[in-house]
Design an enzyme around this catalytic site. Sequence first.
Site, PDB file in Angstrom:
ATOM      1  N   GLU A 152       2.344  14.310   2.199  1.00 17.47           N
ATOM      2  CA  GLU A 152       1.044  13.779   2.618  1.00 17.47           C
ATOM      3  C   GLU A 152       0.822  14.006   4.115  1.00 17.47           C
ATOM      4  O   GLU A 152      -0.211  14.510   4.546  1.00 17.47           O
ATOM      5  CB  GLU A 152       0.973  12.269   2.335  1.00 17.47           C
ATOM      6  CG  GLU A 152       0.902  11.892   0.879  1.00 17.47           C
ATOM      7  CD  GLU A 152       2.273  11.708   0.230  1.00 17.47           C
ATOM      8  OE1 GLU A 152       3.276  12.239   0.756  1.00 17.47           O
ATOM      9  OE2 GLU A 152       2.322  11.031  -0.816  1.00 17.47           O
TER      10      GLU A 152
ATOM     11  N   GLY B 157      11.943   3.284   7.355  1.00 22.16           N
ATOM     12  CA  GLY B 157      10.507   3.494   7.564  1.00 22.16           C
ATOM     13  C   GLY B 157       9.700   2.207   7.510  1.00 22.16           C
ATOM     14  O   GLY B 157       8.851   1.934   8.364  1.00 22.16           O
ATOM     15  N   ARG B 158       9.999   1.368   6.507  1.00 24.29           N
ATOM     16  CA  ARG B 158       9.184   0.157   6.325  1.00 24.29           C
ATOM     17  C   ARG B 158       9.498  -0.946   7.331  1.00 24.29           C
ATOM     18  O   ARG B 158       8.882  -2.002   7.311  1.00 24.29           O
ATOM     19  CB  ARG B 158       9.315  -0.349   4.884  1.00 24.29           C
ATOM     20  CG  ARG B 158      10.732  -0.534   4.391  1.00 24.29           C
ATOM     21  CD  ARG B 158      10.757  -0.721   2.877  1.00 24.29           C
ATOM     22  NE  ARG B 158      12.103  -0.817   2.341  1.00 24.29           N
ATOM     23  CZ  ARG B 158      12.850   0.221   1.979  1.00 24.29           C
ATOM     24  NH1 ARG B 158      12.384   1.446   2.118  1.00 24.29           N
ATOM     25  NH2 ARG B 158      14.041   0.030   1.468  1.00 24.29           N
TER      26      ARG B 158
ATOM     27  N   LYS C  16       7.972  12.311  -6.736  1.00 21.22           N
ATOM     28  CA  LYS C  16       7.780  13.384  -5.744  1.00 21.22           C
ATOM     29  C   LYS C  16       8.282  14.702  -6.320  1.00 21.22           C
ATOM     30  O   LYS C  16       7.628  15.738  -6.201  1.00 21.22           O
ATOM     31  CB  LYS C  16       8.590  13.089  -4.475  1.00 21.22           C
ATOM     32  CG  LYS C  16       8.011  12.051  -3.562  1.00 21.22           C
ATOM     33  CD  LYS C  16       8.790  12.095  -2.235  1.00 21.22           C
ATOM     34  CE  LYS C  16       8.724  10.782  -1.492  1.00 21.22           C
ATOM     35  NZ  LYS C  16       9.625  10.708  -0.363  1.00 21.22           N
TER      36      LYS C  16
ATOM     37  N   LYS D 148       9.199   9.839   9.777  1.00 20.15           N
ATOM     38  CA  LYS D 148      10.621   9.736  10.092  1.00 20.15           C
ATOM     39  C   LYS D 148      11.313  11.054   9.737  1.00 20.15           C
ATOM     40  O   LYS D 148      12.082  11.594  10.511  1.00 20.15           O
ATOM     41  CB  LYS D 148      11.215   8.553   9.318  1.00 20.15           C
ATOM     42  CG  LYS D 148      12.657   8.317   9.611  1.00 20.15           C
ATOM     43  CD  LYS D 148      13.174   7.101   8.879  1.00 20.15           C
ATOM     44  CE  LYS D 148      14.686   7.081   8.924  1.00 20.15           C
ATOM     45  NZ  LYS D 148      15.261   6.047   8.086  1.00 20.15           N
TER      46      LYS D 148
ATOM     47  N   HIS E 252     -12.702 -16.956  -3.835  1.00 18.36           N
ATOM     48  CA  HIS E 252     -13.859 -16.594  -4.655  1.00 18.36           C
ATOM     49  C   HIS E 252     -13.561 -15.390  -5.542  1.00 18.36           C
ATOM     50  O   HIS E 252     -14.471 -14.773  -6.087  1.00 18.36           O
ATOM     51  CB  HIS E 252     -15.065 -16.302  -3.760  1.00 18.36           C
ATOM     52  CG  HIS E 252     -15.469 -17.505  -2.955  1.00 18.36           C
ATOM     53  ND1 HIS E 252     -16.393 -18.426  -3.398  1.00 18.36           N
ATOM     54  CD2 HIS E 252     -15.030 -17.961  -1.754  1.00 18.36           C
ATOM     55  CE1 HIS E 252     -16.521 -19.383  -2.497  1.00 18.36           C
ATOM     56  NE2 HIS E 252     -15.691 -19.126  -1.484  1.00 18.36           N
TER      57      HIS E 252
ATOM     58  N   GLU F  75       9.538  -2.170  -1.959  1.00 15.78           N
ATOM     59  CA  GLU F  75      10.370  -0.972  -1.818  1.00 15.78           C
ATOM     60  C   GLU F  75      11.820  -1.397  -1.528  1.00 15.78           C
ATOM     61  O   GLU F  75      12.759  -0.694  -1.894  1.00 15.78           O
ATOM     62  CB  GLU F  75       9.823  -0.071  -0.698  1.00 15.78           C
ATOM     63  CG  GLU F  75      10.331   1.366  -0.768  1.00 15.78           C
ATOM     64  CD  GLU F  75       9.536   2.345   0.094  1.00 15.78           C
ATOM     65  OE1 GLU F  75       8.612   2.995  -0.411  1.00 15.78           O
ATOM     66  OE2 GLU F  75       9.850   2.457   1.290  1.00 15.78           O
TER      67      GLU F  75
HETATM   68  O1  F6P Z   1       7.627   6.271   0.043  1.00 18.12           O
HETATM   69  C1  F6P Z   1       8.870   6.662   0.469  1.00 18.12           C
HETATM   70  C2  F6P Z   1       8.979   6.761   1.948  1.00 18.12           C
HETATM   71  O2  F6P Z   1      10.197   7.368   2.222  1.00 18.12           O
HETATM   72  C3  F6P Z   1       8.882   5.414   2.672  1.00 18.12           C
HETATM   73  O3  F6P Z   1      10.053   4.691   2.640  1.00 18.12           O
HETATM   74  C4  F6P Z   1       8.485   5.855   4.023  1.00 18.12           C
HETATM   75  O4  F6P Z   1       8.003   4.793   4.797  1.00 18.12           O
HETATM   76  C5  F6P Z   1       7.431   6.892   3.674  1.00 18.12           C
HETATM   77  O5  F6P Z   1       7.942   7.528   2.527  1.00 18.12           O
HETATM   78  C6  F6P Z   1       7.105   7.879   4.753  1.00 18.12           C
HETATM   79  O6  F6P Z   1       8.215   8.631   5.131  1.00 18.12           O
HETATM   80  P1  F6P Z   1       8.236   9.462   6.459  1.00 18.12           P
HETATM   81  O7  F6P Z   1       8.078   8.525   7.606  1.00 18.12           O
HETATM   82  O8  F6P Z   1       9.551  10.162   6.476  1.00 18.12           O
HETATM   83  O9  F6P Z   1       7.091  10.445   6.416  1.00 18.12           O
END
Ligand code: F6P
Length: 545
Positions: free
Chosen positions: A215, A269-270, A514, A209, A386, A355
Amino acid sequence: MALNNIDPTTTNAWNKLKEHYKTSNNLHMKELFGGDESRAERLSVRWNDFLLDFSKNLITTETLQLLLDLADEVELKDAMAKYFNGDEINQTEGRAVLHTALRAKKTDAVYVDGVNVVPEVFEVKQHIKEFTESIINGTSKGYTGKNFTDVVNIGIGGSDLGPAMVTEALKFYKNHLNVHFVSNVDGDHVHEILKTLHPETTLFVVVSKTFTTQETLSNATTIKKWFLQHATQEDIAKHFAAVSTNTEKIAEFGISEANVFPMWDWVGGRFSLWSAVGLSIALAVGYENFDSMLLGANEMDVHFREAEFRENLPVIMALLSVWYNNFHQAETEAIIPYTQYLSRFSAYLQQGIMESNGKSVGRNGKRVGYGTGTIIWGEPGTNSQHAFFQLIHQGTKLIPTDFIGFKHSLYGDTNHHNKLMANFFAQTEALMNGKTLQEAISELKDKGVPEKEIEQLAPFKVFEGNKPTNTILINKLTPKSLGALIALYEHKIFVQGIIWNIFSYDQWGVELGKQLAGTILKDIEGDGITSHDSSTLRLLQYFKS
Ligand code: F6P
């Protein structure tokens, strides 16, 4: 308009629930069922191809009424109107919360800052359709003219968990494309996936987003480097697509405009799998199935908006959860789908629920004086039986559990399905009824166990029972029913956030780690180490040595 600010503990209903808890907490569900023939029917809701049976909960008619009163007193109806109307209910980020607009009907109108966003949503949907169809049917080819065989979704959190969960859930409906997910900044993750891929036949979808997430950018950069060892800069246009609100950063990365899918800041995002974030879903199962999932979610939205609260699936489930969280002091909830296809469902909901509602500051800016976000966990049945069911049955903690099952399996193997579902029903029955000492003793007697041994063994064979469960029984796992199921939990999150008087749609809690990681990375890669507590300092020294 902003959400109202109502401390739930100041409501009449909350205070009555506190009193009611004291007088009702030693009721056994068995007794509640014993004296009430119609309990299961009364405490069930049928909607479309869903049946929610919530009769195996620690509630009476009075409990339910008080919980419904609580929903009224916190002005849930008013909050729902603001949610669906696009008011800035994500107040701390100054944004509307409109994932529901992503699955709106073409004829609907949803306004953000006076502009109807539905036409724009449909333009993007059309782009998703054309793009995914051309990859699936081979009209779009890789840089050497070969058809695509593999797709890699590069994203994390909401840009990974939703698409990964749904792709797994709808595996039965999948086409020939193999879809992979790279999320962790752990380089071993990306390298492990790259080793199986051919650059000529792989499409990469970078989903972020913000397009600033460490990452995702690290993984995308590593993948781009790997790709350029085999192909040229121009070939990127054929092999990379991106989904983001940050078009500038995408352009810097070198992705061709034709492969860029926008997102909107009014989608968290979620809650974004319904947007182009779900591109890998549409690639895996085809656009029609993707759209069918959206339709299922839309139907749940309509149900949530229109059904009376006592017949309203998300409202009922949210209220029950508040009852356990705030009055029984249960800290966790388990979600157990009886289908292997939903193996990623609780991992997905962990982000959605934790979250969103893992907050300790109320909408008045002050620390709340009551519990909020529940801890979510779970694995599919029967495997989980199990593994950790022992604790649910005989442990000391109260763990309200959702059982999600289907009337029909997808391959139609009734032999297996009947066994699976026998376990499904047996577990909720066992959790409710338990086994008394007397029953344990008679069982051992029937087996001819000597008296002395029975005396020693029987206490360990007792199940207290009275463990609450919801049973969600759905006709079949289809894209449409999956869409409705996900939307059900999304709205449950919303209702709980309203009751707890918190802001469910920000996530400031992920920022601090972060920030510190940024400083520590410099410490790791630089010559010296900046100041830290003695534990962190020693660990860093050891790591660098
Ligand atoms: O973990 C925090 C967060 O902002 C989430 O809410 C989001 O889904 C994720 O990081 C990834 O963010 P982006 O889509 O901006 O890479």
